[in-house]
Design a protein around this motif. Structure first.
Motif, PDB file in Angstrom:
ATOM      1  N   GLN A 326     -33.714   1.290  69.973  1.00 46.06           N
ATOM      2  CA  GLN A 326     -34.813   0.083  70.918  1.00 46.06           C
ATOM      3  C   GLN A 326     -35.682   0.353  70.083  1.00 46.06           C
ATOM      4  OE1 GLN A 326     -31.608   0.403  74.987  1.00 46.06           O
ATOM      5  NE2 GLN A 326     -33.871   0.983  75.041  1.00 46.06           N
ATOM      6  N   ARG A 327     -36.473   0.986  70.226  1.00 48.48           N
ATOM      7  CA  ARG A 327     -37.548   0.998  69.898  1.00 48.48           C
ATOM      8  C   ARG A 327     -37.938   0.057  68.459  1.00 48.48           C
ATOM      9  NH1 ARG A 327     -38.999   5.835  72.681  1.00 48.48           N
ATOM     10  NH2 ARG A 327     -39.520   6.272  70.696  1.00 48.48           N
ATOM     11  N   SER A 328     -37.256   0.468  67.515  1.00 46.91           N
ATOM     12  CA  SER A 328     -37.461   0.155  66.108  1.00 46.91           C
ATOM     13  C   SER A 328     -36.841  -1.238  65.724  1.00 46.91           C
ATOM     14  CB  SER A 328     -36.350   1.785  65.722  1.00 46.91           C
ATOM     15  OG  SER A 328     -36.995   1.183  63.656  1.00 46.91           O
ATOM     16  N   THR A 331     -39.124  -3.590  66.706  1.00 40.47           N
ATOM     17  CA  THR A 331     -40.752  -3.645  66.138  1.00 40.47           C
ATOM     18  C   THR A 331     -40.151  -4.509  65.090  1.00 40.47           C
ATOM     19  OG1 THR A 331     -41.152  -2.292  66.733  1.00 40.47           O
ATOM     20  CG2 THR A 331     -42.476  -2.425  64.965  1.00 40.47           C
ATOM     21  N   SER A 332     -39.208  -4.148  64.498  1.00 37.26           N
ATOM     22  CA  SER A 332     -38.916  -4.854  63.086  1.00 37.26           C
ATOM     23  C   SER A 332     -38.532  -6.394  63.379  1.00 37.26           C
ATOM     24  CB  SER A 332     -37.340  -4.070  62.504  1.00 37.26           C
ATOM     25  OG  SER A 332     -37.922  -2.934  62.068  1.00 37.26           O
ATOM     26  N   PHE A 333     -38.113  -6.935  64.774  1.00 34.40           N
ATOM     27  CA  PHE A 333     -37.645  -8.033  65.014  1.00 34.40           C
ATOM     28  C   PHE A 333     -38.974  -8.856  65.096  1.00 34.40           C
ATOM     29  CE2 PHE A 333     -36.816 -11.548  67.572  1.00 34.40           C
ATOM     30  CZ  PHE A 333     -35.769 -12.257  67.281  1.00 34.40           C
ATOM     31  N   ALA A 334     -39.824  -8.063  65.798  1.00 36.45           N
ATOM     32  CA  ALA A 334     -41.131  -8.825  66.113  1.00 36.45           C
ATOM     33  C   ALA A 334     -41.927  -9.735  64.796  1.00 36.45           C
ATOM     34  CB  ALA A 334     -42.016  -8.633  66.978  1.00 36.45           C
ATOM     35  N   HIS A 335     -41.991  -8.266  63.395  1.00 36.71           N
ATOM     36  CA  HIS A 335     -42.881  -7.706  62.341  1.00 36.71           C
ATOM     37  C   HIS A 335     -41.858  -9.431  61.712  1.00 36.71           C
ATOM     38  CE1 HIS A 335     -45.600  -5.553  63.003  1.00 36.71           C
ATOM     39  NE2 HIS A 335     -44.973  -4.583  62.701  1.00 36.71           N
ATOM     40  N   LEU A 336     -40.664  -9.482  61.747  1.00 32.13           N
ATOM     41  CA  LEU A 336     -39.649 -10.556  60.670  1.00 32.13           C
ATOM     42  C   LEU A 336     -39.653 -11.544  61.419  1.00 32.13           C
ATOM     43  CD1 LEU A 336     -36.699  -8.013  59.567  1.00 32.13           C
ATOM     44  CD2 LEU A 336     -38.778  -9.187  58.209  1.00 32.13           C
TER      45      LEU A 336
END
Length: 447
Positions: A326-328, A331-336
């Motif tokens: 869930q954390r990973s 984090t990836s979604f927010a950056h992308l």
């Protein structure tokens, strides 16, 4: 009668022996062909693939090959760790001693050098130099081909954050440097096989066979301590360089384990070689006894390393659990999401303002949410400043045993439903449609 003092012949210096072995290796047509291929083929491959509309999206960073030139050398690195480097070490290190047995030149070499120890050191250093030349060629060639074909542009990391070209170049270089450790481990195993089996082709194949067995083991749901105790894990652990903060714990462990294997296998090869009976022309190696003497210490090293890691590291089981996934993913979604907003000329928001979170289940909630599998389903939620409604997107995750995953968008169509997004500059790949990520197998690692 007057006694005549006879001065004992001195062994040839290691430097001279090294130069002789180095020149002898490069005199072989197969080595020259390999050097030529490693310095030219990666550039051509990366340049051609980067111009294609169909990219190797099943390969890490493959989906970014036409967006930035720094994705190409990483695609080559993934291929090299699985196939090329084990084969190269087999051809170079796996044959450096066996070639003397096939040609029957040991007596001439011993008379010329007058020291079995110096012969071993010279041959080991010469093979190491050739391997370094081959690896450097693949790294430089892949980078040059990628930059010329796709441009010196920012590279999205495995958590979606953008690396400016300078940072991307540094991280790509570090990634190639890190795989030198497992390559040296395979090279040392090649030396051991070449000494133990003599003219038998089994010595030549040993590094490739060991690499294949370890690669297959990495595909299994092994305990995380045993996975990190295999030197082949360092061929994967460079992924941690492309997250923010970097996942350096597994990487450093992988490099350390690989170097320990390199030292141990080289020492075993040395002990077998200096104890060999060169007066017996029918004896071309240490045979089965040498294999046992060489294999048992390495198996013991694996067991001891796994035990130490099991005690020292906090991770248990596969190292993949619900909280980490869930954390990973969040984090990836927010950056992308920020990357997509820039494509569409939307107002920029920070990751903190988005406050992205993920809720994941495995097997429709019928099984424990841990371990690898292609049955992970996640709902990502976020907020935009000034808007009360909560945005949500659905992703199907396929997580492999080493922690890498592919997140495949499953709606809504405005966010991740299409392969491309229409931008003012034309259609571009949608970064939220499908993306790669990485779950750190250790519980906590600060970069």
């Amino acid at each position: 009668m007057t006694a005549v003092a006879v001065e004992a012949a001195k062994p040839v210096p290691v430097a001279r022996g090294y130069r002789f072995e180095f020149v002898k290796l490069f005199a072989a047509w197969r080595i020259r062909l390999l050097v030529l291929a490693c310095w030219i083929a990666p550039a051509l491959f990366v340049a051609v693939v980067s111009e294609q509309s169909s990219l190797p999206v099943d390969t890490l960073f493959g989906r970014w090959m036409n967006a930035t030139g720094w994705a190409g050398p990483l695609v080559m690195l993934g291929f090299a760790g699985t196939y090329a480097l084990p084969l190269l070490t087999s051809v170079v290190a796996g044959d450096v001693f066996a070639s003397e047995d096939r040609l029957g030149t040991w007596r001439h070499l011993l008379v010329a050098v007058r020291s079995t120890r110096r012969i071993f050191v010279a041959k080991a250093l010469a093979s190491l130099t050739v391997i370094l030349v081959l690896v450097a060629g693949m790294a430089v060639s892949g980078a040059v081909g990628g930059v010329l074909a796709a441009g010196n542009r920012p590279l999205p990391g495995l958590d979606g954050h953008l690396l400016i070209p300078g940072d991307a170049a540094v991280q790509v270089t570090l990634a190639w440097v890190c795989v030198l450790a497992p390559t040296l481990a395979l090279g040392a195993i090649g030396l051991l096989g070449s000494v133990a089996w003599g003219r038998s082709p089994m010595g030549l194949l040993l590094p490739a066979v060991v690499a294949l067995v370890m690669a297959l083991a990495q595909l299994l749901p092994l305990p995380v301590a045993l996975r990190l105790a295999l030197p082949s894990y360092a061929f994967i652990a460079w992924n941690g360089l492309f997250t923010d903060p970097g996942q350096l714990g597994p990487l450093l462990i992988g490099v350390g384990v690989s170097l320990a294997w390199a030292v141990a296998a080289t020492a075993l090869a040395y002990l077998l070689f200096v104890r060999r009976d060169f007066t017996d022309l029918g004896h071309d190696g240490s045979g089965r006894r040498g294999l046992v003497v060489g294999a048992v210490p390495l198996v013991a090293l694996l067991a001891v390393t796994a035990g130490i890691l099991a005690v020292a590291t906090p991770a248990t089981g596969s190292g993949i659990d619900q909280d980490k996934v869930q954390r990973s993913l969040a984090t990836s979604f927010a950056h992308l999401y920020r990357l997509q907003a820039g494509q569409l000329n939307r107002p920029d928001v920070t990751e903190a303002q988005l406050g992205a979170t993920a809720a994941c289940t495995k097997g429709d909630g019928l099984v424990e949410p841990e371990g690898p599998g292609n049955d992970w389903r996640c709902v990502v939620s976020w907020h935009l400043p000034g808007i009360d409604a909560t945005g949500q997107a659905i992703y199907q995750l396929d997580i492999t045993s080493d922690g890498r995953y592919v997140a495949d968008g499953d709606g809504p169509k405005e966010v991740n439903g299409y392969f491309q997004v229409r931008t003012p500059a034309g259609d571009q790949p949608n970064p939220l449609w499908q993306f790669d990520g990485n779950v750190e197998l250790l519980t906590t690692t600060k970069g």
